[in-house]
Design a protein around this motif. Structure first.
Motif, PDB file in Angstrom:
ATOM      1  N   THR A  87       7.609  16.738  -1.548  1.00  0.00           N
ATOM      2  CA  THR A  87       9.099  16.112  -1.425  1.00  0.00           C
ATOM      3  C   THR A  87       9.938  17.306  -0.522  1.00  0.00           C
ATOM      4  O   THR A  87      10.578  16.935   0.590  1.00  0.00           O
ATOM      5  N   ARG A  88       9.839  18.528  -0.688  1.00  0.00           N
ATOM      6  CA  ARG A  88      10.636  19.653   0.037  1.00  0.00           C
ATOM      7  C   ARG A  88       9.920  19.535   1.435  1.00  0.00           C
ATOM      8  O   ARG A  88      10.835  19.648   2.367  1.00  0.00           O
ATOM      9  N   ASP A  89       8.634  19.463   1.797  1.00  0.00           N
ATOM     10  CA  ASP A  89       8.142  19.344   2.980  1.00  0.00           C
ATOM     11  C   ASP A  89       8.454  18.027   3.659  1.00  0.00           C
ATOM     12  O   ASP A  89       8.922  18.114   4.869  1.00  0.00           O
ATOM     13  N   ALA A  90       8.509  16.830   3.183  1.00  0.00           N
ATOM     14  CA  ALA A  90       9.090  15.699   3.589  1.00  0.00           C
ATOM     15  C   ALA A  90      10.748  15.814   4.067  1.00  0.00           C
ATOM     16  O   ALA A  90      10.830  15.403   5.142  1.00  0.00           O
ATOM     17  N   ILE A  91      11.381  16.593   3.318  1.00  0.00           N
ATOM     18  CA  ILE A  91      12.761  16.822   3.668  1.00  0.00           C
ATOM     19  C   ILE A  91      13.006  17.569   5.031  1.00  0.00           C
ATOM     20  O   ILE A  91      13.605  17.311   5.793  1.00  0.00           O
ATOM     21  N   ASN A  92      11.967  18.527   4.902  1.00  0.00           N
ATOM     22  CA  ASN A  92      11.823  19.749   6.036  1.00  0.00           C
ATOM     23  C   ASN A  92      11.550  18.879   7.400  1.00  0.00           C
ATOM     24  O   ASN A  92      11.952  19.393   8.348  1.00  0.00           O
ATOM     25  N   ARG A  93      10.729  18.037   7.399  1.00  0.00           N
ATOM     26  CA  ARG A  93      10.227  17.411   8.444  1.00  0.00           C
ATOM     27  C   ARG A  93      11.507  16.897   9.354  1.00  0.00           C
ATOM     28  O   ARG A  93      11.462  16.694  10.629  1.00  0.00           O
ATOM     29  N   TYR A  94      12.600  16.461   8.716  1.00  0.00           N
ATOM     30  CA  TYR A  94      13.575  15.905   9.272  1.00  0.00           C
ATOM     31  C   TYR A  94      15.056  16.659   9.369  1.00  0.00           C
ATOM     32  O   TYR A  94      15.822  16.171   9.852  1.00  0.00           O
ATOM     33  N   ARG A  95      14.672  17.731   9.080  1.00  0.00           N
ATOM     34  CA  ARG A  95      15.964  18.546   9.357  1.00  0.00           C
ATOM     35  C   ARG A  95      16.491  19.206  10.264  1.00  0.00           C
ATOM     36  O   ARG A  95      17.687  19.901  10.715  1.00  0.00           O
ATOM     37  N   GLY A  96      15.613  19.072  11.488  1.00  0.00           N
ATOM     38  CA  GLY A  96      15.770  19.313  12.882  1.00  0.00           C
ATOM     39  C   GLY A  96      15.794  20.937  13.199  1.00  0.00           C
ATOM     40  O   GLY A  96      15.545  21.770  12.275  1.00  0.00           O
TER      41      GLY A  96
END
Ligand code: OMP
Length: 273
Positions: free
Chosen positions: A264-273
């Motif tokens: 979940t943390r990594d999935a969030i980070n994919r879209y943080r720009g």
């Protein structure tokens, strides 16, 4: 260090916008923890230890403790968090709201008894019901704005002078209530369009964003709608999807929780720009 500074530091330190929600439902505990008098503490400690390097905050939900008369276990968990992970903000989810004198007692409970860095509050009774929490200037006051549940629309979407009520709440908190710079807002991940509206109103104010995981909110839409220019600004909460990651898990339940928390943390980070 105050709540906002601690949160900023945790975002960077753990490269994470993930808030791990502690909603301990004893009926879903692994067999070896069922029926144990300290079962909730042991369950939560294992989850905390397994996810502390992946989280920007922990959020115990008080009802899961109070319903069982297990406030002593909540105290023990809060003490554990403060002692072992003092760099990770502790958000007490209590959604309090009452007249000033009573609110003062709720604030004492959250900040003095449990030592929380921040607490969730309900704005329905107005500023004098929220102001008592602000006496603790180093703590955070997280105001419900656009909640993740479907019924949130019953009131929060009512038209007030041409705008939905939740936008009035966002503006009120950002422009009037946030005198000490200690406020944040709750906006559900299940409503990314409204999340974007709130972000546009409140600038860089932190948002607590529950609704991914068990409630089905879309991570990409959530991050795109709610991130700040620096790619932070949110505590994106997931509780059940992490805590009960593997329904049949035995003693390895915390490893399963860690796996899902990391994904979940990594999935969030994919879209943080
Ligand atoms: O304030 C909250 O934390 C909250 C606000 C909201 O709008 N929706 C919401 O689900 N929550 C809380 O966030 C957690 C969500 O849990 P999961 O649905 O299991 O991830 C629960 O503890 C809820 O009480």
């Amino acid at each position: 260090m105050n709540f906002i500074d601690k949160l900023n530091a945790a975002w960077v330190r753990n490269d994470s916008l993930l808030c791990v929600g502690l909603d301990p439902d004893t009926a879903r505990f692994p067999a070896h923890l069922q029926g144990r008098p300290d079962g909730i503490v042991e369950f939560c400690k294992a989850i905390i230890d397994a996810t502390a390097d992946l989280a920007c905050a922990f959020k115990p939900q008080i009802a899961y403790f109070a319903a069982l008369g297990a406030e002593d276990q909540l105290e023990a968990i809060c003490r554990y968090l403060r002692d072992k992970y003092p760099h990770i903000p502790l958000v007490l989810d209590a959604k309090r709201g009452d007249i000033g004198a009573t609110a003062h007692q709720y604030a004492r409970e959250a900040f003095d008894r449990y030592g929380a860095d921040a607490v969730t509050v309900n704005p329905y009774m107005g500023f004098d019901s929220v102001e008592p929490y602000m006496e603790w200037k180093d703590r955070g006051v997280i105001v419900l704005c656009r909640t993740s549940n479907a019924g949130g629309s019953d009131l929060q979407f009512l038209d007030v002078d041409g705008q939905p009520l939740y936008q009035h709440v966002a503006r009120l908190v950002a422009e009037k209530w946030n005198k000490n710079g200690q406020c944040a807002l709750v906006v559900g991940a299940t409503f990314p369009e409204e999340l974007a509206q709130v972000r546009a109103i409140v600038g860089d104010m932190p948002l607590l964003v529950p609704g991914i995981g068990a409630q089905g909110g879309d991570i990409e839409a959530t991050v795109n709608s709610g991130r700040t220019a620096s790619g932070t600004g949110m505590m994106i909460n997931s509780s059940r999807a992490i805590l009960y990651a593997q329904p049949q898990a035995g003693e390895d339940f915390a490893a399963a929780a860690r796996r899902v928390a990391r994904e979940t943390r990594d999935a969030i980070n994919r879209y943080r720009g």
